[in-house]
Each structure stands twice: as structure tokens, then as C-alpha cells.
Design a protein around this motif. Structure first.
Motif, PDB file in Angstrom:
ATOM      1  N   UNK A  83     -10.922   0.473   3.390  1.00  0.00           N
ATOM      2  CA  UNK A  83     -10.622   1.527   2.303  1.00  0.00           C
ATOM      3  C   UNK A  83     -11.557   1.384   1.218  1.00  0.00           C
ATOM      4  N   UNK A  84     -12.014   2.964   1.509  1.00  0.00           N
ATOM      5  CA  UNK A  84     -13.309   3.301   0.545  1.00  0.00           C
ATOM      6  C   UNK A  84     -12.839   4.366  -0.415  1.00  0.00           C
ATOM      7  N   UNK A  85     -13.521   4.638  -1.424  1.00  0.00           N
ATOM      8  CA  UNK A  85     -13.103   5.628  -2.474  1.00  0.00           C
ATOM      9  C   UNK A  85     -11.616   5.301  -2.853  1.00  0.00           C
ATOM     10  N   UNK A  86     -11.291   4.545  -3.072  1.00  0.00           N
ATOM     11  CA  UNK A  86      -9.876   4.288  -3.468  1.00  0.00           C
ATOM     12  C   UNK A  86      -9.600   4.926  -4.820  1.00  0.00           C
ATOM     13  N   UNK A  87      -8.165   5.412  -4.903  1.00  0.00           N
ATOM     14  CA  UNK A  87      -7.743   6.101  -5.919  1.00  0.00           C
ATOM     15  C   UNK A  87      -6.509   5.149  -6.359  1.00  0.00           C
ATOM     16  N   UNK A  88      -6.003   5.782  -7.749  1.00  0.00           N
ATOM     17  CA  UNK A  88      -4.909   4.980  -8.192  1.00  0.00           C
ATOM     18  C   UNK A  88      -3.697   5.387  -7.485  1.00  0.00           C
ATOM     19  N   UNK A  89      -3.779   6.378  -6.795  1.00  0.00           N
ATOM     20  CA  UNK A  89      -2.274   6.611  -5.972  1.00  0.00           C
ATOM     21  C   UNK A  89      -2.511   5.881  -4.660  1.00  0.00           C
ATOM     22  N   UNK A  90      -3.450   5.000  -4.458  1.00  0.00           N
ATOM     23  CA  UNK A  90      -3.358   4.161  -3.220  1.00  0.00           C
ATOM     24  C   UNK A  90      -2.751   2.678  -3.506  1.00  0.00           C
ATOM     25  N   UNK A  91      -2.482   2.490  -4.864  1.00  0.00           N
ATOM     26  CA  UNK A  91      -1.857   1.300  -5.220  1.00  0.00           C
ATOM     27  C   UNK A  91      -0.493   1.028  -4.445  1.00  0.00           C
ATOM     28  N   UNK A  92      -0.347   0.023  -3.867  1.00  0.00           N
ATOM     29  CA  UNK A  92       0.845  -0.190  -3.059  1.00  0.00           C
ATOM     30  C   UNK A  92       0.995  -1.489  -2.270  1.00  0.00           C
ATOM     31  N   UNK A  93       1.994  -1.991  -1.987  1.00  0.00           N
ATOM     32  CA  UNK A  93       1.717  -3.094  -0.878  1.00  0.00           C
ATOM     33  C   UNK A  93       1.723  -2.737   0.400  1.00  0.00           C
ATOM     34  N   UNK A  94       0.485  -3.339   1.087  1.00  0.00           N
ATOM     35  CA  UNK A  94       0.239  -2.798   2.236  1.00  0.00           C
ATOM     36  C   UNK A  94       0.642  -4.075   3.472  1.00  0.00           C
ATOM     37  N   UNK A  95       1.377  -3.235   4.474  1.00  0.00           N
ATOM     38  CA  UNK A  95       1.781  -3.919   5.615  1.00  0.00           C
ATOM     39  C   UNK A  95       1.322  -3.768   6.753  1.00  0.00           C
ATOM     40  N   UNK A  96       0.931  -4.780   7.628  1.00  0.00           N
ATOM     41  CA  UNK A  96       0.541  -4.414   9.126  1.00  0.00           C
ATOM     42  C   UNK A  96       1.950  -4.525   9.799  1.00  0.00           C
ATOM     43  N   UNK A  97       1.585  -4.011  10.961  1.00  0.00           N
ATOM     44  CA  UNK A  97       2.953  -4.047  11.766  1.00  0.00           C
ATOM     45  C   UNK A  97       2.396  -3.882  13.246  1.00  0.00           C
ATOM     46  N   UNK A  98       3.142  -4.445  14.280  1.00  0.00           N
ATOM     47  CA  UNK A  98       2.817  -4.712  15.519  1.00  0.00           C
ATOM     48  C   UNK A  98       3.931  -4.057  16.659  1.00  0.00           C
ATOM     49  N   UNK A 116       7.427  -5.813  14.647  1.00  0.00           N
ATOM     50  CA  UNK A 116       6.862  -7.117  13.864  1.00  0.00           C
ATOM     51  C   UNK A 116       6.167  -6.692  12.818  1.00  0.00           C
ATOM     52  N   UNK A 117       6.573  -7.198  11.454  1.00  0.00           N
ATOM     53  CA  UNK A 117       5.814  -7.058  10.326  1.00  0.00           C
ATOM     54  C   UNK A 117       5.405  -8.276   9.569  1.00  0.00           C
ATOM     55  N   UNK A 118       4.276  -7.834   9.053  1.00  0.00           N
ATOM     56  CA  UNK A 118       3.636  -9.206   7.888  1.00  0.00           C
ATOM     57  C   UNK A 118       4.327  -9.187   6.841  1.00  0.00           C
ATOM     58  N   UNK A 119       4.073 -10.134   6.025  1.00  0.00           N
ATOM     59  CA  UNK A 119       4.667 -10.006   4.579  1.00  0.00           C
ATOM     60  C   UNK A 119       3.981  -9.150   3.415  1.00  0.00           C
ATOM     61  N   UNK A 120       3.022  -8.519   3.676  1.00  0.00           N
ATOM     62  CA  UNK A 120       2.307  -7.609   2.766  1.00  0.00           C
ATOM     63  C   UNK A 120       1.401  -8.340   2.033  1.00  0.00           C
ATOM     64  N   UNK A 121       0.356  -7.334   1.420  1.00  0.00           N
ATOM     65  CA  UNK A 121      -0.698  -7.723   0.605  1.00  0.00           C
ATOM     66  C   UNK A 121      -0.864  -6.754  -0.444  1.00  0.00           C
TER      67      UNK A 121
END
Length: 127
Positions: A83-98, A116-121
């Protein structure tokens, strides 16, 4: 079935970069389509990016196109989100899924496609 563990989140200033990782257990990782989603406070979970099992098909939300890059390393059982050029609106919990196997193109962006989902970061971008 794989299990997913995200890492790499944190606090960054606007314009900065982070790389999220999602490590998977299991021997069939290369057979899974993978996605990144995010959920901001008070908002619904939304699609960010996805990659097919082969890595050939890649999809991005319009809001991150040109700034984020999804990739996978099947030898390491890991999917990444640069993730480059991050903006305040990118603030969130990010989850990966399979999701095991192939998906029709339109289904990569849908939450219900993934079992299938991860716990988030947490990713926080300050202005």
C-alpha cells in the motif's frame, strides 16, 4: 482448509507506505483465490484487491487502483498487499480471505465468495 493470519498493519502518516502480509497454513495454498477486504469504523466491509490461484487474474477497487498492489508467493504460502500513497480514508481493519478453486471474474469482489477469513490487522493513516 487453510487458516489465515494477517500482519504488517500499523500507524503511518498520509503519503506513506505499508506492506500487509497474510500467511496461510495448509498444503493447498496455491489452489486458493485470495482477496483483501477492509472495514472502517461504522462502515460495511468492502473489497480492496484480489488475485486468482494462478496469480494471472488481479482485481482492485477503484479507490486503491494505482496505489495498492496485491501479490502472492505460493512457495511461502503468503499473499501481500503493498500500500503506497496512503490516505486517511484508507484507515480500516484489513482482512485477507481465501476461496478454494476458480472464481468467475465478477465474484472476486464479493464477500460471500470467500469462505475463510483472517482475524484482521489495523491500518491507521494520520493526516
Amino acid at each position: 482448509q487453510v487458516q489465515l493470519v494477517e500482519s504488517g498493519g500499523g500507524l503511518v502518516q498520509a503519503g506513506g507506505s505499508l506492506r500487509l502480509s497474510c500467511a496461510a497454513s495448509g498444503r493447498t495454498f496455491s489452489s486458493y483465490a485470495l482477496g483483501w477486504f477492509r472495514q472502517a469504523p461504522g462502515k460495511e466491509r468492502e473489497f480492496v484487491a484480489a488475485i486468482s490461484w494462478s496469480g494471472v487474474l488481479i482485481y482492485y477497487a477503484d479507490s486503491v487502483k494505482g496505489r495498492f498492489t496485491i501479490s502472492r508467493d505460493n512457495a511461502k504460502n503468503t499473499v501481500y498487499l503493498q500500500m503506497n500513497s496512503l490516505k486517511p480514508e484508507d484507515t480500516a481493519v484489513y482482512y485477507c480471505a481465501a476461496r478454494l478453486g476458480r472464481l468467475e471474474s465478477a465474484l472476486y469482489r464479493q464477500i460471500r465468495s470467500y469462505g475463510t477469513w483472517g482475524q484482521g490487522t489495523q491500518v491507521t493513516v494520520s493526516s
